[in-house]
Design an enzyme around this catalytic site. Structure first.
Site, PDB file in Angstrom:
ATOM      1  CE  LYS A 126      32.391  18.444  70.008  1.00  0.00           C
ATOM      2  NZ  LYS A 126      30.911  18.906  68.901  1.00  0.00           N
TER       3      LYS A 126
ATOM      4  NE  ARG B  12      32.332  12.406  68.904  1.00  0.00           N
ATOM      5  CZ  ARG B  12      32.705  13.520  68.288  1.00  0.00           C
ATOM      6  NH1 ARG B  12      32.133  13.110  67.738  1.00  0.00           N
ATOM      7  NH2 ARG B  12      34.132  14.239  68.822  1.00  0.00           N
TER       8      ARG B  12
ATOM      9  NE  ARG C 273      33.093  22.787  60.655  1.00  0.00           N
ATOM     10  CZ  ARG C 273      33.022  21.706  62.061  1.00  0.00           C
ATOM     11  NH1 ARG C 273      33.552  21.882  63.488  1.00  0.00           N
ATOM     12  NH2 ARG C 273      32.902  20.474  61.411  1.00  0.00           N
TER      13      ARG C 273
ATOM     14  NE  ARG D 171      34.516  18.238  60.619  1.00  0.00           N
ATOM     15  CZ  ARG D 171      34.665  17.614  61.721  1.00  0.00           C
ATOM     16  NH1 ARG D 171      34.931  19.114  62.338  1.00  0.00           N
ATOM     17  NH2 ARG D 171      33.656  17.365  62.315  1.00  0.00           N
TER      18      ARG D 171
ATOM     19  NE  ARG E 101      28.816  15.705  62.577  1.00  0.00           N
ATOM     20  CZ  ARG E 101      29.736  17.575  61.866  1.00  0.00           C
ATOM     21  NH1 ARG E 101      29.749  17.141  60.402  1.00  0.00           N
ATOM     22  NH2 ARG E 101      30.092  17.456  62.507  1.00  0.00           N
TER      23      ARG E 101
HETATM   24  P1  AP5 Z   1      33.411  23.651  65.954  1.00  0.00           P
HETATM   25  O1  AP5 Z   1      33.822  24.714  67.298  1.00  0.00           O
HETATM   26  O2  AP5 Z   1      33.976  23.739  64.877  1.00  0.00           O
HETATM   27  O3  AP5 Z   1      31.761  23.643  66.204  1.00  0.00           O
HETATM   28  P2  AP5 Z   1      32.390  21.411  67.356  1.00  0.00           P
HETATM   29  O4  AP5 Z   1      30.951  21.458  68.424  1.00  0.00           O
HETATM   30  O5  AP5 Z   1      34.254  21.183  67.498  1.00  0.00           O
HETATM   31  O6  AP5 Z   1      31.858  20.891  66.103  1.00  0.00           O
HETATM   32  P3  AP5 Z   1      32.622  19.307  65.273  1.00  0.00           P
HETATM   33  O7  AP5 Z   1      31.668  18.717  64.291  1.00  0.00           O
HETATM   34  O8  AP5 Z   1      33.818  20.173  65.073  1.00  0.00           O
HETATM   35  O9  AP5 Z   1      31.786  18.605  66.146  1.00  0.00           O
HETATM   36  P4  AP5 Z   1      31.564  16.759  65.915  1.00  0.00           P
HETATM   37  O10 AP5 Z   1      31.883  15.994  66.812  1.00  0.00           O
HETATM   38  O11 AP5 Z   1      30.827  16.578  64.785  1.00  0.00           O
HETATM   39  O12 AP5 Z   1      33.314  16.677  65.148  1.00  0.00           O
HETATM   40  P5  AP5 Z   1      34.702  15.819  64.968  1.00  0.00           P
HETATM   41  O13 AP5 Z   1      35.814  16.839  64.642  1.00  0.00           O
HETATM   42  O14 AP5 Z   1      34.989  15.622  67.179  1.00  0.00           O
HETATM   43  O15 AP5 Z   1      31.809  25.365  65.596  1.00  0.00           O
HETATM   44  C1  AP5 Z   1      30.895  24.945  64.194  1.00  0.00           C
HETATM   45  C2  AP5 Z   1      31.385  26.000  63.228  1.00  0.00           C
HETATM   46  O16 AP5 Z   1      30.153  26.968  64.100  1.00  0.00           O
HETATM   47  C3  AP5 Z   1      32.893  26.879  62.760  1.00  0.00           C
HETATM   48  O17 AP5 Z   1      32.664  27.713  62.082  1.00  0.00           O
HETATM   49  C4  AP5 Z   1      32.093  27.880  63.711  1.00  0.00           C
HETATM   50  O18 AP5 Z   1      33.129  29.651  63.496  1.00  0.00           O
HETATM   51  C5  AP5 Z   1      30.880  28.847  64.229  1.00  0.00           C
HETATM   52  N1  AP5 Z   1      30.821  28.657  65.699  1.00  0.00           N
HETATM   53  C6  AP5 Z   1      31.372  28.515  67.098  1.00  0.00           C
HETATM   54  N2  AP5 Z   1      30.720  29.114  67.672  1.00  0.00           N
HETATM   55  C7  AP5 Z   1      30.030  29.593  67.120  1.00  0.00           C
HETATM   56  C8  AP5 Z   1      29.336  30.884  68.124  1.00  0.00           C
HETATM   57  N3  AP5 Z   1      29.130  30.410  69.435  1.00  0.00           N
HETATM   58  N4  AP5 Z   1      27.938  31.661  67.384  1.00  0.00           N
HETATM   59  C9  AP5 Z   1      28.157  31.337  65.497  1.00  0.00           C
HETATM   60  N5  AP5 Z   1      29.113  30.465  65.146  1.00  0.00           N
HETATM   61  C10 AP5 Z   1      29.966  29.723  66.178  1.00  0.00           C
HETATM   62  O19 AP5 Z   1      34.616  14.063  65.654  1.00  0.00           O
HETATM   63  C11 AP5 Z   1      34.560  14.043  63.992  1.00  0.00           C
HETATM   64  C12 AP5 Z   1      33.834  12.792  63.898  1.00  0.00           C
HETATM   65  O20 AP5 Z   1      35.151  11.912  64.070  1.00  0.00           O
HETATM   66  C13 AP5 Z   1      33.011  12.175  63.905  1.00  0.00           C
HETATM   67  O21 AP5 Z   1      31.373  12.342  63.319  1.00  0.00           O
HETATM   68  C14 AP5 Z   1      33.731  10.406  64.928  1.00  0.00           C
HETATM   69  O22 AP5 Z   1      33.966  10.257  63.075  1.00  0.00           O
HETATM   70  C15 AP5 Z   1      34.766  10.671  65.197  1.00  0.00           C
HETATM   71  N6  AP5 Z   1      35.219  11.202  66.343  1.00  0.00           N
HETATM   72  C16 AP5 Z   1      35.439  11.532  67.676  1.00  0.00           C
HETATM   73  N7  AP5 Z   1      35.839  11.366  68.029  1.00  0.00           N
HETATM   74  C17 AP5 Z   1      35.294   9.913  68.548  1.00  0.00           C
HETATM   75  C18 AP5 Z   1      34.694   9.975  69.991  1.00  0.00           C
HETATM   76  N8  AP5 Z   1      35.224  10.243  70.906  1.00  0.00           N
HETATM   77  N9  AP5 Z   1      34.388   8.312  69.414  1.00  0.00           N
HETATM   78  C19 AP5 Z   1      34.198   7.636  68.331  1.00  0.00           C
HETATM   79  N10 AP5 Z   1      34.237   8.367  67.034  1.00  0.00           N
HETATM   80  C20 AP5 Z   1      34.876   9.851  67.183  1.00  0.00           C
HETATM   81 MG    MG Z   2      35.635  20.277  66.516  1.00  0.00          MG
END
Ligand code: AP5
Ligand code: MG
Length: 217
Positions: free
Chosen positions: A13, A88, A127, A160, A171
């Site tokens: 994402k 979410r 990552r 992270r 997660r």
């Molecule tokens: P990356 O692009 O970083 O993946 P992502 O989908 O953004 O994954 P996240 O871990 O950020 O998602 P998340 O939903 O757990 O965390 P968030 O920060 O939103 O890619 C991942 C890796 O893969 C990278 O190294 C990249 O280089 C590699 N990659 C990407 N695409 C690739 C490809 N095509 N091929 C190969 N490699 C690839 O949320 C964190 C926390 O915040 C949550 O756990 C929760 O506690 C809180 N939170 C956030 N939003 C909410 C909400 N709406 N409600 C409640 N709590 C929330």
């Molecule tokens: Mg992300």
């Protein structure tokens, strides 16, 4: 254009959002990034969010909805925005619909990045993120030219706190329990578009770009 990026942790994402917002000149709104910024500044919000984020659990809806509501009121969202990681839960999705309806707006596209669970652990544990500009890399799949140094701004890379094997498991469970029902929710509204997130980063961007721009004439 008002866009939502959905998908499990590690689906890509953030990686895709960084690329798409440049092409469409709209703000990238990541609730995860907002929580991490508040946590590093040790604000009241950050201290509260930390209890959940570092455990891999969802932050309560009232807190999360409040942040997005405030952010969407800012002027740079007038012509569109890209929400990454919000909504979410069904309650968050209902609240978002209400917030947008107040301004006569609605969601244009929900892009769901589909990636098999067994690929996600490797993506997340490998990552690395830039401390200065927030750019995302991967030790194997998207490495920087100089190990540990950001290609974009020469900043220092970090891992992270929730990218450990144990936290990733929590997660993914949270995603299955609370977020996956949103696929049916948006499918019923006709806004859901599925994208194969397992392909190379550039290829995934191309698929998304084609959906957002519509079929070529
Ligand atoms: P990356 O692009 O970083 O993946 P992502 O989908 O953004 O994954 P996240 O871990 O950020 O998602 P998340 O939903 O757990 O965390 P968030 O920060 O939103 O890619 C991942 C890796 O893969 C990278 O190294 C990249 O280089 C590699 N990659 C990407 N695409 C690739 C490809 N095509 N091929 C190969 N490699 C690839 O949320 C964190 C926390 O915040 C949550 O756990 C929760 O506690 C809180 N939170 C956030 N939003 C909410 C909400 N709406 N409600 C409640 N709590 C929330
Ligand atoms: Mg992300």
């Amino acid at each position: 254009m008002n866009i939502i990026f959905m998908g499990p942790p590690g689906a890509g994402k953030g990686t895709q959002a960084e690329r798409i917002v440049q092409q469409f000149n709209i703000p990238h709104i990541s609730t995860g990034d907002a929580f991490r910024a508040a946590m590093s500044q040790e604000t009241a919000l950050g201290l509260e969010a930390k209890k959940y984020v570092n455990q891999g659990l969802l932050v309560p809806d009232e807190i999360t909805i409040g942040i997005v509501n405030e952010r969407l009121k800012q002027n740079d969202c007038a012509e569109g925005f890209l929400l990454d990681g919000f909504p979410r839960t069904i309650s968050q999705a209902d609240a978002l619909a209400t917030i947008l309806a107040q301004d006569g707006k609605q969601i244009s596209f929900v892009i769901n990045l589909k990636v098999n669970r067994n690929l996600l652990l490797d993506r997340l544990t490998g990552r690395r993120i830039c401390k200065s500009c927030g750019a995302t890399f991967h030790l194997v799949f998207n490495p920087t030219t100089v190990p540990g140094v950001c290609d974009k701004c020469s900043g220092e890379l970090y891992q992270r706190a929730d990218d450990t094997v144990e936290k990733v498991g929590t997660r993914l469970d949270e995603y299955e329990k609370w977020t996956s029902p949103l696929l049916e929710y948006y499918s019923a509204k006709g806004t859901l578009k599925e994208v194969n997130g397992e392909l190379e980063i550039e290829v995934v961007t191309k698929q998304i770009d084609e959906i957002l721009r519509g079929p070529a004439e």
